[in-house]
Design a protein around this motif. Structure first.
Motif, short mmCIF file in Angstrom:
data_model
loop_
_atom_site.label_atom_id
_atom_site.label_comp_id
_atom_site.label_asym_id
_atom_site.label_seq_id
_atom_site.Cartn_x
_atom_site.Cartn_y
_atom_site.Cartn_z
N UNK A 125 0.81 5.75 -9.94
CA UNK A 125 2.60 5.87 -10.61
C UNK A 125 2.47 6.80 -11.91
N UNK A 126 3.70 6.68 -13.16
CA UNK A 126 3.22 7.92 -13.40
C UNK A 126 4.11 7.33 -15.09
N UNK A 127 3.46 7.56 -16.21
CA UNK A 127 4.06 6.67 -17.31
C UNK A 127 4.51 8.13 -18.25
N UNK A 128 6.00 8.47 -18.56
CA UNK A 128 6.39 9.72 -19.60
C UNK A 128 6.09 8.58 -21.11
N UNK A 129 5.47 8.71 -22.04
CA UNK A 129 5.31 8.93 -23.51
C UNK A 129 5.72 10.20 -24.20
N UNK A 130 5.37 10.94 -23.80
CA UNK A 130 6.61 12.00 -24.08
C UNK A 130 5.06 12.94 -25.05
N UNK A 131 5.89 13.49 -25.93
CA UNK A 131 4.65 15.04 -26.09
C UNK A 131 3.78 14.57 -27.77
N UNK A 132 5.64 13.83 -28.46
CA UNK A 132 5.29 13.51 -29.50
C UNK A 132 5.74 14.95 -30.72
N UNK A 133 5.63 16.39 -30.48
CA UNK A 133 6.20 17.25 -31.08
C UNK A 133 7.05 16.82 -32.08
#
Length: 193
Positions: A125-133
């Motif tokens: 599976x994949x979890x999209x957490x974002x980069x926080x840029x």
């Protein structure tokens, strides 16, 4: 059609019937007084705190930046299997998007998602957490917590930051343990050793 004689016979049979004058409705007024059972349930609900079965903690974590790579594997995972996960060569069977969630919301979602993956037999599976840029301090908060949470879950075998076309360092591939039902099925299929 009914004949005149049938109508007259019907009226003769019904001559003693009287109309009910009271409305044909149930009396559904709630009782004003609280019953002992209601008071006991109310007291019990206040006294017993809700037990959180989620082992993931929201304590302090080591801060990660947008470009840090997440990489972890449980001992015993074959290097070839981990390499295929790292290269994104396993089909993605489910995804969880944590964008715009608070840490507490993400904690609940990650725990539930991984449990659901085990229950339904989803392995990659994949979890999209974002980069926080966009964060002024440059810290990828959800990514930092995810790096701490995933190893805490026994059902997670390995994880690695995704390839660029799947979100790069803003997403993570996760390999999930087989469910007991799936393990039993494999034993039956291939014979117990």
């Amino acid at each position: 059609m009914t004949s005149k004689d049938e109508r007259l016979a019907f009226l003769e049979e019904m001559k003693d019937v009287r109309r009910i004058r009271k409305a044909n409705r149930a009396d559904v007024v709630a009782p004003k007084e609280l019953t002992p059972g209601h008071l006991e349930r109310q007291r019990s609900a206040v006294e017993k705190p809700v037990r959180d079965l989620n082992p993931l903690t929201s304590d302090m974590v080591e801060p990660l930046t947008a470009h840090d790579i997440l990489c972890w594997q449980r001992p015993g995972i074959q290097n070839g299997v981990f390499r295929k996960l790292r290269l994104g060569q396993y089909p993605i069977e489910a995804r969880l998007d944590l964008h715009r969630m608070t840490v507490e919301e993400a904690r609940r979602e990650v725990f539930g998602f991984i449990n659901d993956c085990v229950h339904y037999g989803l392995r990659s599976v994949i979890i999209l957490h974002g980069k926080g840029e966009r964060n002024p301090d440059g810290i990828a908060q959800l990514k930092s917590y995810l790096a701490k949470w995933l190893p805490e879950l026994d059902s997670v075998l390995a994880f690695h930051s995704a390839k660029k076309h799947h979100g790069g360092t803003g997403a993570v591939y996760v390999m999930v343990r087989k469910s007991d039902r799936e393990k039993q099925h494999n034993r039956e299929l291939h014979g117990a050793r």
